[in-house]
Design a protein around this motif. Structure first.
Motif, PDB file in Angstrom:
ATOM      1  N   GLY A 417       1.535   4.759  -4.868  1.00 18.27           N
ATOM      2  CA  GLY A 417       1.788   5.570  -3.684  1.00 18.27           C
ATOM      3  C   GLY A 417       3.150   5.311  -3.070  1.00 18.27           C
ATOM      4  N   ALA A 418       3.415   6.019  -1.986  1.00 19.57           N
ATOM      5  CA  ALA A 418       4.723   5.957  -1.318  1.00 19.57           C
ATOM      6  C   ALA A 418       4.688   5.098  -0.069  1.00 19.57           C
ATOM      7  N   LEU A 449      -1.707   9.700  -1.051  1.00 20.82           N
ATOM      8  CA  LEU A 449      -0.253   9.663  -1.241  1.00 20.82           C
ATOM      9  C   LEU A 449       0.355   8.355  -0.717  1.00 20.82           C
ATOM     10  N   GLU A 450      -0.357   7.653   0.169  1.00 16.89           N
ATOM     11  CA  GLU A 450       0.158   6.387   0.682  1.00 16.89           C
ATOM     12  C   GLU A 450      -0.043   5.232  -0.288  1.00 16.89           C
ATOM     13  N   VAL A 451      -1.201   5.179  -0.949  1.00 14.12           N
ATOM     14  CA  VAL A 451      -1.491   4.034  -1.824  1.00 14.12           C
ATOM     15  C   VAL A 451      -1.673   4.427  -3.280  1.00 14.12           C
ATOM     16  N   GLY A 452      -1.503   5.699  -3.597  1.00 15.44           N
ATOM     17  CA  GLY A 452      -1.576   6.131  -4.976  1.00 15.44           C
ATOM     18  C   GLY A 452      -2.992   6.151  -5.517  1.00 15.44           C
ATOM     19  N   ILE A 453      -3.083   6.450  -6.786  1.00 14.47           N
ATOM     20  CA  ILE A 453      -4.390   6.587  -7.429  1.00 14.47           C
ATOM     21  C   ILE A 453      -5.137   5.257  -7.430  1.00 14.47           C
ATOM     22  N   VAL A 454      -4.425   4.163  -7.676  1.00 16.60           N
ATOM     23  CA  VAL A 454      -5.076   2.844  -7.717  1.00 16.60           C
ATOM     24  C   VAL A 454      -5.738   2.532  -6.382  1.00 16.60           C
TER      25      VAL A 454
END
Length: 819
Positions: A417-418, A449-454
């Motif tokens: 994520g971003a 979107l903050e921490v991504g798929i994981v």
């Protein structure tokens, strides 16, 4: 027969009378924390300096809660069953935010969210253990409901024009009171006044009210004491009226959805009681809604004691009527209902009859209120909001756009994520049109979107596991067991479902309620022994307590340091208002930036200070200090438009226009729909290119003109795209060609011998009124471009000559230019 789930809890929890002093201290601290947090306006997730201090105090206090938890539970912590592993699993949530921090779009916002996630993890751990003790569970549920009812009452104090009194009640401990009133307890937007109570955002207050409407109904039915029944019944009307006063369409849409889902957990007799209480309270609330709405609107314009008393009378009388009916139903009807309906609902799937019927009734009511004149019984502002509920309504289309844009971010930052706050930092780069929204209006999209798929998979697995195991435990439990933790399901389910439509979880108090809810559900879940794991866990409590203890101390120190930074930043902002002393202003800024080197507000204030002194003294040390400050900050805040603009200004102070322009060009893709950015880029591209041409530097001229033209063409592509957006959707900020932009782009096309494009571009800016100098110049260049192609626009030429007798001469001069 003892309940297999709750029987295990009873074995773990000795009687309350035997609990040590530190246990009671933990309970008191936990309840005090729940009372304190909702009145901290800044416990929004902190995107401004003013919001930060109470946010970090909240994190610090939660760290102290965890230390108190360690004192009480370090000996009893074990890894014997599934529930025991949840305190370990929840630590993965802040860890995923910490991992995303290193590649974050904004390190400032990302670190804030790391701390917020630490707070949530702490609240979950403390809740999980405290709520396994049944007496403590009852105390905390009572505290939660009490806080909720206080918030509802606080909202009405503000709605009925008594904001000063409401502010005085909480000013001694709340950061949200300014000028004697709680900030935006009644907000104003294009729909008029909307009730928000402590949340400053009406839709989030609606989500909160929806959860506690169902919580109040549940507590009313569960309560064995007459006064308990009366209190919970008394609050139904204020809660429903408050929902109407929020003007939240999302709240009204999600309310029947959550209602039906909760009915599925209940026996038919209780389902009927839920329907009866909601129907009675709903009808009575609608009966007084116009008067309460109109009086509130009047009182917020001008307070009159008589009108306020009348408004309170309407609310109180209606509430007493429902309270009396609730007591009568619980006293005389409810006990007989379950016995009388036992045979009727003994058939298979009988518990689905009422939920299905509720769906039909909700559909009919929705049709009547949205599609017919029946909605006229509602206040005008509520009626208008309902009338606009449809899938083509602008807020629906805008939310869909937010979600699609959020997926663009995920595509570029898929794994980790971003970083926290990524949407606020990045949305201008990825947005489909020039809207303004620092929130994605969907908690799950924003989390992804903050921490991504994981990180998202970990969070969803954590939540789904708790829901699944809670439901299994609920099915196995006896009646008392079912009721013991159902309140927590109501809170978590209601808020998380509503968060599909809005950013409720960005308010930390709402997040706290959700994690208390998850902790309560985990306390009542079906927890199976972990027989596959054969290692001994006698030392697990010591190891876990040591690790989280160290972590809590780190979080405590960090949050207190950040409080100091926020204090220093705020002090500097105050000093600026009364002093012009460089050293006096710089001292607190140095302290703030010494703790958080890229703190945006303080970076900008320090930069303006350096630039001001440099303009006065021309001492290059201030210019260099500003340059170092800004470039260092941009390494961590590369999408911060204000800091980028400060760097551009810094270059311009030394007349380094080429560096300023290169910075504009390099950062343009980050702000694709900022028309002012394009205007500057096009204008400066022409000016620098023209200057280079005058110096015979054709290479630089071509470079600047090429970049300026490219910017103009991006604007034209954007305008074509905006024309495809549904007419029902608001496009957002102004985005259009300005006369100066057209003139400069037309000149650049002309000077690069792209005459057809020059003529087409300049034609877009032609006006009938040529008295304006810019309009005349556009016309001059347009006619020149046409004539240079062997054509002419005689009408425009004639019009020019009427206004400017020298027009022919000027056009001939343009034709003689050699580029």
């Amino acid at each position: 027969m003892s309940n297999p789930v709750y029987g295990k809890q009873a074995k773990r929890s000795s009687s309350v009378e035997k609990k040590p002093v530190q246990f009671w201290l933990l309970i008191v601290a936990f309840i005090a924390f729940l009372v304190w947090t909702p009145f901290q306006v800044a416990l929004f997730n902190g995107q401004m300096l003013e919001f930060e201090k109470p946010l970090f105090w909240g994190v610090a206090l939660s760290s102290i809660l965890l230390l108190l938890w360690i004192v009480n539970y370090y000996k009893s912590f074990q890894l014997a069953d599934q529930r025991d592993w949840l305190p370990l699993a929840v630590l993965l949530l802040p860890i995923t935010y910490l991992l995303s921090y290193f590649g974050a779009a904004s390190h400032y916002l990302a670190m804030n969210m790391v701390l917020v996630e630490c707070l949530y993890a702490i609240i979950f751990i403390v809740s999980l253990y405290l709520l396994q003790d049944q007496r403590t569970n009852q105390i905390i549920q009572t505290a939660i409901m009490t806080v909720a009812y206080i918030i509802v009452g606080f909202g009405f104090l503000n709605w009925f024009g008594q904001g000063k009194f409401a502010g005085a009640l909480v000013a001694w401990f709340s950061f949200g009171v300014m000028n004697g009133k709680y900030t935006d307890a009644v907000m104003t937007d294009s729909n008029g006044l909307r009730l928000t109570s402590v949340f400053q955002y009406a839709n989030t207050y609606a989500a909160f009210l929806m959860a506690f409407l169902f919580a109040a109904v549940f507590c009313l039915i569960r309560s064995k004491k007459w006064y308990g029944q009366a209190i919970h019944a008394l609050m139904l009307v204020p809660i429903i009226v408050s929902i109407l006063l929020t003007l939240s369409r999302g709240g009204l849409v999600m309310l029947p959805v959550v209602f039906v889902l909760l009915l599925l957990f209940l026996k038919p007799a209780k389902q009927i009681l839920w329907v009866i209480y909601c129907a009675i309270a709903g009808v009575v609330s609608l009966g007084i809604s116009k008067e309460v709405t109109d009086l509130g609107l009047q009182l917020n314009q001008k307070f009159e004691a008589g009108a306020a008393a009348k408004a309170w009378a309407f609310l109180l009388i209606a509430s007493l009527i429902v309270a009396a009916l609730g007591w009568v139903i619980q006293k005389f009807i409810a006990p007989k209902m379950e016995q009388g309906l036992a045979k009727t609902f003994a058939k298979k799937l009988a518990n689905l009859w009422i939920p299905v019927g509720a769906i039909v009734v909700a559909g009919v009511v929705a049709f009547l209120l949205i599609g017919t004149s029946v909605r006229d019984i509602l206040p005008q502002n509520v009626s208008t909001r309902l009338e606009n509920i449809n899938f083509k309504q602008h807020s629906v289309l805008e939310r869909i756009t937010f979600y699609e844009d959020g997926m663009k971010v995920v595509k570029d930052y898929p794994v980790l994520g971003a970083g926290g706050g990524a949407w606020a930092a990045l949305y201008e780069k990825y947005q489909n049109n020039p809207y303004t929204s620092r929130q994605a209006h969907n908690f799950f999209v924003q989390y992804l979107l903050e921490v991504g798929i994981v990180g998202f998979v970990i969070f969803m697995a954590f939540v789904i596991f708790i829901f699944y195991k809670y439901i299994r435990g609920y099915i196995k439990a006896d009646e008392e067991g079912k009721e013991s933790y159902f309140l927590y399901l109501i809170l978590a389910l209601s808020i998380l479902l509503h968060s599909i439509l809005d950013f409720n979880m960005s308010y930390v108090f709402i997040g706290i309620l959700v994690f208390v809810g998850l902790g309560g559900m985990a306390a009542g879940m079906d927890s199976q022994p972990l027989r596959k794991f054969s290692w001994k866990t006698e030392g697990a409590g010591w190891i876990y307590s040591l690790v989280v203890g160290i972590g809590s101390i780190v979080v405590l120190i960090t949050s207190i340091r950040f409080v100091q930074a926020a204090d220093a930043g705020l002090e500097a902002k105050k000093i600026v208002q009364t002093s012009t002393s460089f050293e006096e202003i710089k001292a607190p800024l140095d302290k703030d930036l010494g703790i958080r080197s890229s703190h945006p507000d303080s970076v900008l204030l320090m930069s303006s200070l350096y630039q001001s002194v440099f303009k006065q003294t021309q001492n290059e040390s201030f210019y260099n200090a500003d340059y170092v400050l800004l470039t260092s900050a941009l390494k961590k805040e590369s999408y911060n438009k204000d800091i980028i603009n400060a760097l551009i200004t810094n270059y311009q102070l030394k007349n380094e226009q080429d560096k300023a322009y290169d910075t504009l060009v390099a950062n343009a893709p980050k702000f694709n729909w900022d028309i002012e950015w394009y205007e500057r880029l096009i204008t400066q591209g022409f000016e620098l290119g023209y200057a280079a041409l005058g110096q015979g530097d054709t290479g630089s001229k071509d470079k600047y003109f090429k970049e300026g033209i490219a910017a103009f063409e991006r604007v034209q592509a954007g305008l074509k795209h905006l024309a495809t957006i549904p007419k029902e959707q608001l496009t957002g900020r102004p985005f259009s060609n300005s006369p100066m932009m057209i003139l400069d782009a037309g000149k650049m096309y002309f000077m690069t011998n792209q005459l057809d494009k020059a003529a087409d571009t300049l034609k877009k800016g032609l006006k009938k009124d040529l008295s304006d100098s810019t309009n005349r110049e556009i016309a001059h260049w347009y006619v020149a471009a046409m004539q240079k192609q062997g054509s002419n626009d005689q009408a425009v030429l004639d019009q020019l000559i009427k206004v400017d007798p020298t027009a022919k001469e000027q056009i001939e001069n343009l034709l003689k230019l050699n580029f």
